[in-house]
Design an enzyme around this catalytic site. Structure first.
Site, mmCIF file in Angstrom:
data_model
loop_
_atom_site.group_PDB
_atom_site.id
_atom_site.type_symbol
_atom_site.label_atom_id
_atom_site.label_comp_id
_atom_site.label_asym_id
_atom_site.label_seq_id
_atom_site.Cartn_x
_atom_site.Cartn_y
_atom_site.Cartn_z
ATOM 1 N N GLN A 124 0.958 -1.350 -0.060
ATOM 2 C CA GLN A 124 0.191 0.167 0.327
ATOM 3 C C GLN A 124 0.705 1.226 -0.155
ATOM 4 O O GLN A 124 0.385 2.199 0.618
ATOM 5 C CB GLN A 124 -1.049 0.023 1.128
ATOM 6 N N SER A 125 2.119 0.981 -0.674
ATOM 7 C CA SER A 125 2.804 2.347 -0.835
ATOM 8 C C SER A 125 2.315 3.678 -1.350
ATOM 9 O O SER A 125 1.924 3.663 -2.531
ATOM 10 C CB SER A 125 4.287 1.931 -1.476
#
Length: 334
Positions: free
Chosen positions: A75-76
Site C-alpha cells: 500500500q505504498s
C-alpha cells in the site's frame, strides 16, 4: 541556498496551504496547531513524495530514462505517486512490492493505492518480507536494458540526497508562509519512515538558521536506527546542496513509541487520531504514516511535551487513499 541549480520538473501544486486547526487546538487545550497540507500536492491524489519526485524525475530525464523502477510496501503512497509521475512524463513504471503485512486482507491487497497503481498502468511484482529490495530492482533494470530500455531506479520513499531536496524546499516554503502570516513556529512534527522527508527538513531549517526544532514520529524502525538513518541522509543532503557541516547529530530527533506491532499495522491510537481529525476538522490522514504521526503528536500534547509552545506545525504527508486498503480493519464507530 539556491535550489534552482538542481534539475527539477513541475509535478506538485505548490505552495501547499499552511492551515490552522482551531477545533483540534481547542479540543486538546494545547498550543495552536497548524497543518502543512502536503496531502494537497496534487499528483495522483497527492502526498509528500511528489516534492521529492520533482527532483528525482528531472534526474531521470537527464539520464534519458524511459522506465522508472521503485519499491515499497503493497500500500505504498510513494509507489502510487511515482507511477503517476511516470504517466505524466510519458514513461513506463515498474513497482516492486514487499509483502510486509502478514495475513493481509483482500482490501489491502487490491484496493486503495494498489487500485490506483493499476489505473496508472504500473507493472507490479511482489517479493516476500525481508527480501533484498535493491537486488530485486536491479534485476528488473538488467532485464530492461537487455530489451533496449533505459531504466532509472528511484529508491524506496524517494529517499536519497536528490529526493530530499524536495523537503529542503518545503522547509523554506513553510518559513516563508509563517513569516507572511505572522506565525512564530515553535516546533514542527511529522511522520518519519524512509528518512528523506526528515533529512530534507533538517537541512532546510538548519541552513536557513530557522531555529525551529523538528520531531519525527517513527512508523517503522527503533529510535536509534531511525535517527542514524536520518542523520546519514541529512549529512549527505547538506553536502549535496553545498552546505556541509550544518547538521549535527543532536538535530535529529525521532520518537518511535507509536509504531505499535509493526509497519503498516493499525494501532488504537492511530485509529482514534484519524477519526478525531475527520470529525473535528474534516481532514483525512492515512493509517501507516500521517495517522501514526498524528497519534504521536496528540499523545505528546496531552502529556505536556509541547508545554510553553504557542504554535506547532504538523506536516501532513498525505496518503488518504490508503484508508480504502484498510477499510475492513479501521474502526469508524465511536
Amino acid at each position: 541556498m539556491l535550489l534552482a541549480r538542481f534539475p527539477r520538473v513541475s509535478l506538485a501544486h505548490l505552495p501547499t496551504p499552511l492551515e490552522h486547526l482551531p477545533r483540534l487546538s481547542k479540543h486538546l487545550g494545547g498550543p495552536d496547531i497548524y497543518v502543512k497540507r502536503d496531502d494537497c500536492t496534487g499528483l495522483g491524489t497527492g502526498g509528500n513524495k511528489t516534492r521529492k519526485l520533482e527532483f528525482l524525475m528531472a534526474d531521470a530525464l537527464k539520464h534519458n530514462a524511459d522506465v522508472i523502477i521503485t519499491q515499497g510496501a503493497v500500500q505504498s503512497n510513494h509507489a502510487r505517486q511515482t507511477a503517476a509521475a511516470a504517466c505524466k512524463l510519458g514513461m513506463a513504471c515498474e513497482l516492486v512490492f514487499e509483502k510486509r503485512v502478514a495475513d493481509a486482507t483482500e482490501a489491502y491487497k487490491t484496493s486503495g493505492n494498489v487500485l490506483l497503481d493499476r489505473m496508472f498502468g504500473a507493472k507490479i511484482s511482489e517479493v516476500e518480507k525481508g527480501s533484498d529490495m535493491d537486488a530485486a530492482m536491479n534485476a528488473i533494470a538488467a532485464d530492461l536494458r537487455k530489451q533496449g530500455k533505459t531504466p532509472y531506479i528511484v529508491p524506496g520513499g524517494g529517499s536519497n540526497p536528490i529526493g530530499a531536496l524536495g523537503y529542503v524546499d518545503c522547509a523554506l516554503e513553510c518559513q516563508y508562509q509563517a513569516n507572511r502570516d505572522g506565525i512564530a513556529i515553535d516546533h514542527i512534527i511529522h511522520a518519519t519512515g524512509s528518512a528523506g522527508t526528515q533529512a530534507g527538513l533538517i537541512v532546510g531549517l538548519k541552513a536557513s538558521h530557522a531555529n525551529i526544532p523538528l520531531l519525527g514520529i517513527g512508523v517503522n524502525a527503533p529510535k536509534d536506527a531511525q535517527e542514524e538513518k536520518v542523520y546519514k541522509l541529512a549529512v549527505a543532503t547538506a553536502e549535496y546542496v553545498g552546505a556541509p557541516g550544518v547538521v549535527s547529530r543532536e538535530d535529529v530527533v525521532a520518537n518511535c513509541d507509536y509504531v505499535g506491532p509493526g509497519y503498516g499495522l493499525p494501532t488504537e491510537g492511530m485509529n482514534e487520531a484519524v477519526l478525531l481529525l475527520a470529525r473535528l476538522e474534516g481532514l483525512l490522514f492515512d493509517p501507516v504514516y500521517s495517522g501514526k504521526g498524528l497519534a504521536g503528536m496528540i499523545d505528546l500534547i496531552k502529556n505536556g511535551f509541547f508545554t510553553g509552545a504557542k504554535n506547532i506545525v504538523f506536516i501532513h504527508t498525505g496518503g488518504s487513499a490508503g484508508l480504502f486498503g484498510y477499510s475492513d480493519i479501521l474502526q469508524t464507530e465511536t
